[in-house]
Write an enzyme that holds these catalytic residues in place. Structure first.
Site, short mmCIF file in Angstrom:
data_model
loop_
_atom_site.label_atom_id
_atom_site.label_comp_id
_atom_site.label_asym_id
_atom_site.label_seq_id
_atom_site.Cartn_x
_atom_site.Cartn_y
_atom_site.Cartn_z
N ASP A 60 0.86 -1.18 0.00
CA ASP A 60 0.00 0.00 0.00
C ASP A 60 0.90 1.24 0.00
O ASP A 60 2.12 1.13 0.08
CB ASP A 60 -0.97 -0.02 1.19
CG ASP A 60 -0.25 0.06 2.52
OD1 ASP A 60 0.99 0.19 2.55
OD2 ASP A 60 -0.93 -0.01 3.56
N SER A 61 0.30 2.42 -0.08
CA SER A 61 1.11 3.62 -0.25
C SER A 61 1.58 4.21 1.07
O SER A 61 2.40 5.12 1.10
CB SER A 61 0.30 4.68 -0.98
OG SER A 61 -0.75 5.12 -0.13
N GLY A 62 1.05 3.70 2.17
CA GLY A 62 1.35 4.31 3.47
C GLY A 62 0.30 5.32 3.86
O GLY A 62 0.20 5.72 5.02
N GLY A 63 -0.50 5.75 2.90
CA GLY A 63 -1.51 6.78 3.16
C GLY A 63 -2.50 6.38 4.24
O GLY A 63 -2.75 7.15 5.16
N PHE A 64 -3.02 5.17 4.15
CA PHE A 64 -4.06 4.76 5.10
C PHE A 64 -3.52 4.75 6.53
O PHE A 64 -4.19 5.23 7.46
CB PHE A 64 -4.62 3.38 4.73
CG PHE A 64 -5.74 2.95 5.62
CD1 PHE A 64 -7.01 3.50 5.47
CD2 PHE A 64 -5.53 2.03 6.64
CE1 PHE A 64 -8.06 3.12 6.30
CE2 PHE A 64 -6.58 1.66 7.49
CZ PHE A 64 -7.83 2.20 7.31
N ASP A 114 -2.77 8.38 -1.62
CA ASP A 114 -4.07 9.05 -1.63
C ASP A 114 -4.39 9.59 -0.25
O ASP A 114 -3.73 9.26 0.73
CB ASP A 114 -5.17 8.07 -2.06
CG ASP A 114 -5.28 6.89 -1.10
OD1 ASP A 114 -4.27 6.52 -0.47
OD2 ASP A 114 -6.38 6.31 -0.99
N GLN A 182 -11.41 7.66 -4.68
CA GLN A 182 -11.94 8.16 -3.40
C GLN A 182 -13.29 8.83 -3.66
O GLN A 182 -13.94 8.52 -4.65
CB GLN A 182 -10.91 9.11 -2.76
CG GLN A 182 -9.67 8.39 -2.23
CD GLN A 182 -9.91 7.61 -0.93
OE1 GLN A 182 -10.95 7.72 -0.29
NE2 GLN A 182 -8.94 6.77 -0.55
N GLY A 209 -10.93 4.25 0.88
CA GLY A 209 -11.78 5.09 1.71
C GLY A 209 -13.05 4.42 2.22
O GLY A 209 -13.98 5.09 2.65
N CYS A 299 -7.75 -28.27 6.25
CA CYS A 299 -6.44 -27.68 6.53
C CYS A 299 -5.65 -28.52 7.51
O CYS A 299 -6.19 -29.41 8.18
CB CYS A 299 -6.59 -26.23 7.01
SG CYS A 299 -6.87 -26.04 8.78
N HIS A 328 -5.53 -21.84 10.23
CA HIS A 328 -6.90 -22.23 9.87
C HIS A 328 -7.68 -21.07 9.23
O HIS A 328 -8.32 -21.25 8.20
CB HIS A 328 -7.69 -22.76 11.07
CG HIS A 328 -9.16 -22.82 10.75
ND1 HIS A 328 -9.70 -23.82 9.97
CD2 HIS A 328 -10.16 -21.93 11.00
CE1 HIS A 328 -10.99 -23.55 9.77
NE2 HIS A 328 -11.29 -22.40 10.39
ZN LIG Z 1 -9.08 -25.66 9.13
#
Ligand SMILES: [Zn+2]
Length: 362
Positions: A60-64, A114, A182, A209, A299, A328
């Site tokens: 991600d851009s770091g913005g959030f 953003d 946005q 957003g 799993c 899991h």
């Molecule tokens: Zn499982």
């Protein structure tokens, strides 16, 4: 996309992630920029080589994070000044420096910087924020085009385990920079943001957003109206969602990519998603339960351990509880998306799955 904030999906090693069928991981630029630092990762050959993960990565851009972790941030036309959540030191992100950081980290897909509009916001504020994001998107695109050759892959190729299985032509490729739509909760602004972001031109588009405190019906409404304005032949990425029921729903609307900390974070708190609904493994009712966590899950956790053992591990605060619970939950999410892909391939869409997850909880 499982979230590996600090170049690690908490509690699960990369070989297990491969075995689970993880195709792409998300890393957070804000966290990696603060620790261990972009230059350090770049010198070590980029994120793939650093974390020994030959499959795809998105940053991600770091913005959030700048907007969600920093109450003292200061936004100007130029960028955002913020304080580190680690030591309080002052830092600055601009569209250019966010691109520079993501090029240095070297993920396959990187995101435009953003402004994540807060919720609630009035219409003037949503408009002003959307316009800023559009101007920043142009600056991101410009910086990226001028610097995209500077990825760390080219200089670091060798007979390392981490390089095996990597895309053979990766050294000759550049990253893909995605734009972000946005516009707050205003569907007209979302349409305008989508059209003008497409006008700048990106190989993929994200809807940002959302999941910022608004009710779920509103998230769905904004996604549904926004996706109608995004090209179906390019990846459409909904950032920061959701529950198993929600990701099926969004896939059905046409979303191709999603990321969320929910499966991993909930697992560390003993909340497990199963075909029979959500289970809180800390409850005493499971202390004598010899059955598998989820009888329908294949799993490595469900095929080996009982609910009683998982409950004991959690109650005893054993590290293994976090590991097994995370494996899991990731497996359940990945199985859900595999079922979605299978259903889409059969031409049935993803809707039928909603019924499976919406059964009454046990
Ligand atoms: Zn499982």
């Amino acid at each position: 996309m499982p979230v590996g904030t600090l170049a690690s999906v908490k509690g699960v090693s990369q070989d297990v992630l491969e075995e689970l069928g993880v195709q792409i991981l998300l890393g957070n630029t804000y966290h990696l920029y603060l620790r261990p630092g972009v230059e350090q990762v770049r010198k070590l050959g980029g994120l793939h080589r650093f974390m020994a993960w030959p499959r795809a990565i998105l940053t991600d851009s770091g913005g959030f994070q700048v907007f969600s972790l920093n109450e003292l941030r200061k936004v100007t036309e130029e960028g955002v000044t913020f304080r580190s959540h680690l030591d309080g030191s002052s830092h600055f992100f601009s569209p250019e420096s966010a691109m520079e950081a993501q090029i240095g980290l070297g993920a396959d897909i990187i995101m435009a910087f953003d402004e994540c509009t807060e919720y609630p916001a009035d219409s003037a504020r949503m408009r002003q924020s959307m316009e800023l994001t559009l101007r920043w998107a142009e600056r991101c695109r410009k910086y990226f085009e001028e610097h995209k050759e500077e990825v760390p892959w080219r200089e670091h190729r060798g007979p390392r385990e981490a390089d095996k299985g990597a895309h053979p032509t990766r050294a000759d490729q550049t990253q893909a920079l995605f734009g972000i739509v946005q516009g707050g909760m205003d569907v007209a602004l979302r349409k305008e943001s989508a059209e003008r972001t497409i006008g700048i031109g990106f190989p993929g588009y994200a809807i940002g957003g959302l999941s910022v405190g608004e009710p779920r019906w509103l998230t769905r409404e904004v996604v549904e109206s926004t996706i109608a304005h995004l090209p179906a032949d390019k990846p459409r990425y909904l950032m920061g969602v959701g529950t198993p029921e929600e990701i099926v729903e969004y896939a059905n609307l046409g979303i191709d990519m999603m990321d969320c900390v929910l499966p991993t974070r909930a697992a560390r708190h003993g909340l497990l998603f199963t075909s029979q609904g959500k289970i809180s493994i800390k409850q005493a009712r499971y202390s004598g339960d010899e059955g598998p966590l989820d009888p329908k899950c294949g799993c490595r956790v469900c095929s080996r351990y009982s609910r009683a053992y998982l409950r004991h591990l959690y109650a005893s605060n054993e590290v293994l509880a976090q590991v097994l619970n995370t494996v899991h939950n990731l497996s359940f999410y990945l199985d859900t998306m595999r079922a979605v892909r299978h259903s889409i391939a059969l031409g049935r869409g993803a809707r039928f799955l909603s019924e499976v997850w919406s059964r009454p909880k046990p």
